[in-house]
Design an enzyme around this catalytic site. Structure first.
Site, PDB file in Angstrom:
ATOM      1  N   LYS A  96      15.814  -8.766 -42.414  1.00 50.48           N
ATOM      2  CA  LYS A  96      16.274 -10.120 -42.767  1.00 50.48           C
ATOM      3  C   LYS A  96      15.387 -11.084 -41.995  1.00 50.48           C
ATOM      4  O   LYS A  96      15.639 -11.396 -40.837  1.00 50.48           O
ATOM      5  CB  LYS A  96      17.739 -10.310 -42.410  1.00 50.48           C
ATOM      6  CG  LYS A  96      18.262 -11.728 -42.280  1.00 50.48           C
ATOM      7  CD  LYS A  96      18.037 -12.632 -43.448  1.00 50.48           C
ATOM      8  CE  LYS A  96      18.427 -14.059 -43.091  1.00 50.48           C
ATOM      9  NZ  LYS A  96      17.328 -14.879 -42.538  1.00 50.48           N
TER      10      LYS A  96
ATOM     11  N   THR B  55      22.518 -17.992 -31.836  1.00 54.09           N
ATOM     12  CA  THR B  55      22.679 -17.033 -32.932  1.00 54.09           C
ATOM     13  C   THR B  55      22.969 -15.645 -32.383  1.00 54.09           C
ATOM     14  O   THR B  55      23.766 -14.890 -32.937  1.00 54.09           O
ATOM     15  CB  THR B  55      21.410 -16.980 -33.802  1.00 54.09           C
ATOM     16  OG1 THR B  55      20.942 -18.303 -34.027  1.00 54.09           O
ATOM     17  CG2 THR B  55      21.667 -16.307 -35.125  1.00 54.09           C
TER      18      THR B  55
ATOM     19  N   GLU C 226      16.875  -9.722 -28.711  1.00 53.17           N
ATOM     20  CA  GLU C 226      15.683 -10.289 -28.076  1.00 53.17           C
ATOM     21  C   GLU C 226      15.813 -11.797 -28.236  1.00 53.17           C
ATOM     22  O   GLU C 226      15.656 -12.304 -29.358  1.00 53.17           O
ATOM     23  CB  GLU C 226      14.412  -9.779 -28.769  1.00 53.17           C
ATOM     24  CG  GLU C 226      14.061  -8.350 -28.438  1.00 53.17           C
ATOM     25  CD  GLU C 226      13.337  -8.224 -27.096  1.00 53.17           C
ATOM     26  OE1 GLU C 226      13.097  -7.072 -26.686  1.00 53.17           O
ATOM     27  OE2 GLU C 226      13.053  -9.264 -26.470  1.00 53.17           O
TER      28      GLU C 226
ATOM     29  N   CYS D 108       8.857 -16.957 -27.523  1.00 56.24           N
ATOM     30  CA  CYS D 108       9.932 -16.744 -26.550  1.00 56.24           C
ATOM     31  C   CYS D 108       9.342 -16.408 -25.181  1.00 56.24           C
ATOM     32  O   CYS D 108       9.947 -16.676 -24.158  1.00 56.24           O
ATOM     33  CB  CYS D 108      10.807 -15.591 -26.996  1.00 56.24           C
ATOM     34  SG  CYS D 108       9.842 -14.101 -27.251  1.00 56.24           S
TER      35      CYS D 108
ATOM     36  N   GLU E 222      15.256 -24.208 -23.551  1.00 55.85           N
ATOM     37  CA  GLU E 222      14.103 -23.675 -24.266  1.00 55.85           C
ATOM     38  C   GLU E 222      13.696 -24.676 -25.350  1.00 55.85           C
ATOM     39  O   GLU E 222      14.527 -25.040 -26.192  1.00 55.85           O
ATOM     40  CB  GLU E 222      14.424 -22.336 -24.923  1.00 55.85           C
ATOM     41  CG  GLU E 222      13.234 -21.740 -25.648  1.00 55.85           C
ATOM     42  CD  GLU E 222      13.578 -20.504 -26.448  1.00 55.85           C
ATOM     43  OE1 GLU E 222      12.811 -19.531 -26.368  1.00 55.85           O
ATOM     44  OE2 GLU E 222      14.635 -20.495 -27.123  1.00 55.85           O
TER      45      GLU E 222
HETATM   46  O1  TXE Z   1      15.974 -18.328 -34.330  1.00 50.88           O
HETATM   47  P1  TXE Z   1      17.400 -18.367 -35.004  1.00 50.88           P
HETATM   48  P2  TXE Z   1      14.602 -18.945 -34.857  1.00 50.88           P
HETATM   49  C1  TXE Z   1      13.849 -16.817 -30.072  1.00 50.88           C
HETATM   50  C2  TXE Z   1      13.236 -18.028 -29.458  1.00 50.88           C
HETATM   51  C3  TXE Z   1      14.043 -19.136 -30.066  1.00 50.88           C
HETATM   52  C4  TXE Z   1      14.406 -18.619 -31.434  1.00 50.88           C
HETATM   53  C5  TXE Z   1      13.563 -19.225 -32.514  1.00 50.88           C
HETATM   54  O2  TXE Z   1      13.213 -17.932 -28.120  1.00 50.88           O
HETATM   55  O3  TXE Z   1      15.181 -19.333 -29.307  1.00 50.88           O
HETATM   56  O4  TXE Z   1      14.174 -17.223 -31.389  1.00 50.88           O
HETATM   57  O5  TXE Z   1      13.638 -18.529 -33.676  1.00 50.88           O
HETATM   58  C6  TXE Z   1      19.164 -15.469 -38.622  1.00 50.88           C
HETATM   59  N1  TXE Z   1      24.103 -14.109 -38.349  1.00 50.88           N
HETATM   60  N2  TXE Z   1      12.912 -15.718 -30.115  1.00 50.88           N
HETATM   61  O6  TXE Z   1      14.706 -20.409 -34.921  1.00 50.88           O
HETATM   62  O7  TXE Z   1      17.683 -19.672 -35.554  1.00 50.88           O
HETATM   63  C7  TXE Z   1      18.158 -16.462 -39.158  1.00 50.88           C
HETATM   64  O8  TXE Z   1      18.238 -16.567 -40.546  1.00 50.88           O
HETATM   65  C8  TXE Z   1      23.004 -13.362 -38.557  1.00 50.88           C
HETATM   66  C9  TXE Z   1      13.073 -14.634 -29.179  1.00 50.88           C
HETATM   67  O9  TXE Z   1      14.143 -18.234 -36.072  1.00 50.88           O
HETATM   68  O10 TXE Z   1      18.308 -17.779 -34.031  1.00 50.88           O
HETATM   69  C10 TXE Z   1      16.860 -15.831 -38.673  1.00 50.88           C
HETATM   70  O11 TXE Z   1      16.476 -14.812 -39.547  1.00 50.88           O
HETATM   71  N3  TXE Z   1      21.742 -13.868 -38.623  1.00 50.88           N
HETATM   72  C11 TXE Z   1      12.210 -13.482 -29.398  1.00 50.88           C
HETATM   73  C12 TXE Z   1      17.252 -15.228 -37.323  1.00 50.88           C
HETATM   74  O12 TXE Z   1      18.666 -15.150 -37.337  1.00 50.88           O
HETATM   75  C13 TXE Z   1      21.607 -15.195 -38.453  1.00 50.88           C
HETATM   76  C14 TXE Z   1      10.928 -13.681 -30.061  1.00 50.88           C
HETATM   77  C15 TXE Z   1      16.811 -16.053 -36.107  1.00 50.88           C
HETATM   78  O13 TXE Z   1      17.240 -17.365 -36.278  1.00 50.88           O
HETATM   79  C16 TXE Z   1      22.706 -16.057 -38.236  1.00 50.88           C
HETATM   80  C17 TXE Z   1      10.929 -14.825 -30.938  1.00 50.88           C
HETATM   81  C18 TXE Z   1      24.002 -15.453 -38.187  1.00 50.88           C
HETATM   82  N4  TXE Z   1      25.112 -16.179 -37.990  1.00 50.88           N
HETATM   83  C19 TXE Z   1      11.874 -15.795 -30.944  1.00 50.88           C
HETATM   84  N5  TXE Z   1      22.226 -17.335 -38.111  1.00 50.88           N
HETATM   85  C20 TXE Z   1      12.114 -12.417 -28.323  1.00 50.88           C
HETATM   86  N6  TXE Z   1      12.787 -12.509 -27.199  1.00 50.88           N
HETATM   87  O14 TXE Z   1      11.414 -11.441 -28.542  1.00 50.88           O
HETATM   88  C21 TXE Z   1      20.883 -17.259 -38.239  1.00 50.88           C
HETATM   89  N7  TXE Z   1      20.516 -15.989 -38.442  1.00 50.88           N
END
Ligand code: TXE
Length: 484
Positions: free
Chosen positions: A178, A234, A252, A288, A387
């Site tokens: 996803k 999330t 992560e 991240c 962040e």
């Molecule tokens: O994250 P989001 P984003 C972290 C980074 C930052 C964030 C940015 O630090 O905080 O990711 O990425 C899905 N139930 N990392 O904006 O919004 C959504 O559709 C299930 C850490 O994309 O949290 C997307 O596919 N799924 C990392 C995914 O969650 C849900 C490396 C992430 O969305 C959902 C990169 C729900 N209720 C970025 N709501 C590391 N540590 O390795 C949303 N999604």
């Protein structure tokens, strides 16, 4: 019609069981460099996800019956297919995410490496024997979960689709990806590459909003293992939703990572590492693991900051399809506005904006922002605590090591840290006291395959990129053998 338009229209027109189902509604695909809509992706529903889970369970049974050797050989074949279209997929990611093409080419190569790394580990998903008596002993066997839901963030689309499905597939699970609704195109194309190679349902993708498609995957009882990459809020929602079925979840999550600069450093090298550590060239600081808090010893703070600002100001910002472009636009408008707000927050909190934080001259369209450097930053300020996930660097100063450690650990996150010093003693003493899952010593944000990556505190649960990740996609069953 551009490549991404071909991809985007392909995403919403052709239908193959492992690519997103035709959905009654779609989401727009926007090119962040032009703000133009270039296509759509299906907004999959809970019903679509349930259908995908059924196919995954079916295909997963066959896949689990293969020897690990056969699975790994097939995945290496998939890696070869990937390599054949790597440049295409890199361009797809650039048009979809805005990340510079050079960074996305790096990602495509890295994705292949991850697939090869885990395909080389297939035989390591092994159990133990536990001696007891001559006629009684225990063995443990590692089994796949069946179906793994792999939810990923937007900033490295292809790398996440490939790199984060490798371990669960090698372990014998079916994987439903996803991707972020902001950058789904290359994931759809990657899953397409598996057609005719992996059994149907073994590698599939659902697209759409997190609230619907993502949540449906987390809540579906037929998906016992969830692996999430994304933000802390999330991550919390995923943990809550997974609790209903007591699922095994790895997270992560975000970071607010420090780069610690001791007074004995090679200043030009440290300043250059600060720019690399911000991942400005790979994903415009949207990483991240970016070390966005510079913790610099007071005695060298001014010279370090001057060098950093010179390097930041010299970065080439522009259309990310340009081979010589170093910094592209942020990936989507909502996030762009959020990062712009942080520039204002920093100023209103009393920090000094030394450079950047503006729309570059001559780039009137697209989510562009010149990388920003703030000084006079108090550790309690929001720009030092929260962040930002963008090209904004905060410089803080320290005089003694205890103060430095308090500054470094004084946030909710604990993902990475980077310690720059010529003294191995200082480096290791600092490393031992830093609350982070990964510490570089004189590093530049590179992560070799095999080194575990995972966060402490609010930065996550579990580790990736190593044997531990592979074993994390298996359940260990204990068997007591009685020789009668
Ligand atoms: O994250 P989001 P984003 C972290 C980074 C930052 C964030 C940015 O630090 O905080 O990711 O990425 C899905 N139930 N990392 O904006 O919004 C959504 O559709 C299930 C850490 O994309 O949290 C997307 O596919 N799924 C990392 C995914 O969650 C849900 C490396 C992430 O969305 C959902 C990169 C729900 N209720 C970025 N709501 C590391 N540590 O390795 C949303 N999604």
């Amino acid at each position: 019609m551009t490549l991404a338009q071909q991809d985007a229209s392909a995403a919403s027109s052709t239908h193959r069981d492992d690519t997103p189902q035709q959905a009654s509604s779609t989401l727009p695909v926007i090119n962040p460099a032009t703000e133009e809509q270039i296509g759509t992706i299906p907004a999959n529903t809970t019903t679509d996800v349930a259908a995908a889970v059924e196919r995954a369970r079916e295909g997963g049974r066959e896949w689990a019956s293969y020897s690990w050797r056969r699975r790994c050989d097939l995945l290496l074949d998939l890696g070869r297919r990937l390599a054949d279209v790597a440049d295409d997929l890199a361009l797809t990611d650039t048009i979809d995410s805005g990340n510079p093409i050079s960074g996305m080419r790096h990602d495509a190569a890295r994705a292949g490496e991850e697939l090869r790394y885990f395909s080389g580990l297939g035989g390591e998903a092994k159990g133990d024997t536990i001696p007891w008596t001559a006629s009684q002993f225990g063995v443990t066997m590692r089994e796949p979960y069946g179906v793994v839901g792999r939810i990923t963030a937007y900033n490295h689309p292809l790398l996440y689709a490939v790199g984060k499905s490798a371990a669960p597939l090698v372990a014998g699970n079916a994987v439903i990806l996803k991707p972020s609704e902001h950058t789904s195109l290359s994931t759809i194309r990657f899953v397409d590459l598996a057609a005719g190679l992996l059994p149907e349902g073994v590698l599939s993708v659902v697209t759409g909003t997190g609230a619907e498609a993502g949540n449906a995957l987390v809540e579906h009882p037929g998906v016992p293992r969830i692996a999430f990459t994304g933000g802390v809020p999330t991550g919390r929602a995923v943990l809550r939703a997974a609790a209903e079925h007591i699922k095994h979840v790895s997270l992560e999550l975000g970071g607010k990572n420090p780069m610690v600069v001791f007074p004995d450093v090679d200043l030009p090298a440290a300043a250059a590492a600060a720019v690399s550590g911000m991942n400005l060239r790979r994903s415009t600081g949207q990483s991240c693991q970016s070390t966005s808090r510079m913790l610099v010893h007071t005695s060298i703070a001014q010279e370090f900051t001057d060098r950093l600002v010179t390097l930041v100001d010299a970065l080439r910002i522009g259309d990310p399809q340009g081979d010589d472009v170093e910094v592209g636009p942020l990936s989507f408008n909502e996030h762009y506005q959020r990062v712009l707000d942080y520039v204002e927050v920093g100023k209103s909190e009393g920090a000094t904006l030394v450079t950047g934080g503006k729309r570059p001259v001559g780039l009137d369209r697209g989510y562009y922002l010149t990388p920003a450097v703030f000084t006079d930053v108090d550790p309690r300020m929001r720009i030092a605590q929260e962040e930002i996930f963008g090209p904004i660097i905060s410089v803080l100063t320290w005089t003694d090591v205890d103060q430095m450690v308090e500054l470094a650990n004084g946030v909710e996150y604990g993902l990475t840290a980077n310690v720059w010093t010529r003294s191995l003693t200082s480096a290791f003493q600092a490393t031992q006291r830093l609350d982070a899952g990964m510490v570089w010593v004189n590093g530049e944000a590179t992560r070799p395959a095999g080194v575990p990556f995972g966060g402490f505190k609010h930065s996550g649960i579990g580790q990736e990129g190593s044997l531990g990740e592979l074993l994390g996609y298996t359940r260990e069953k204990s068997v007591i053998i009685n020789l009668v």
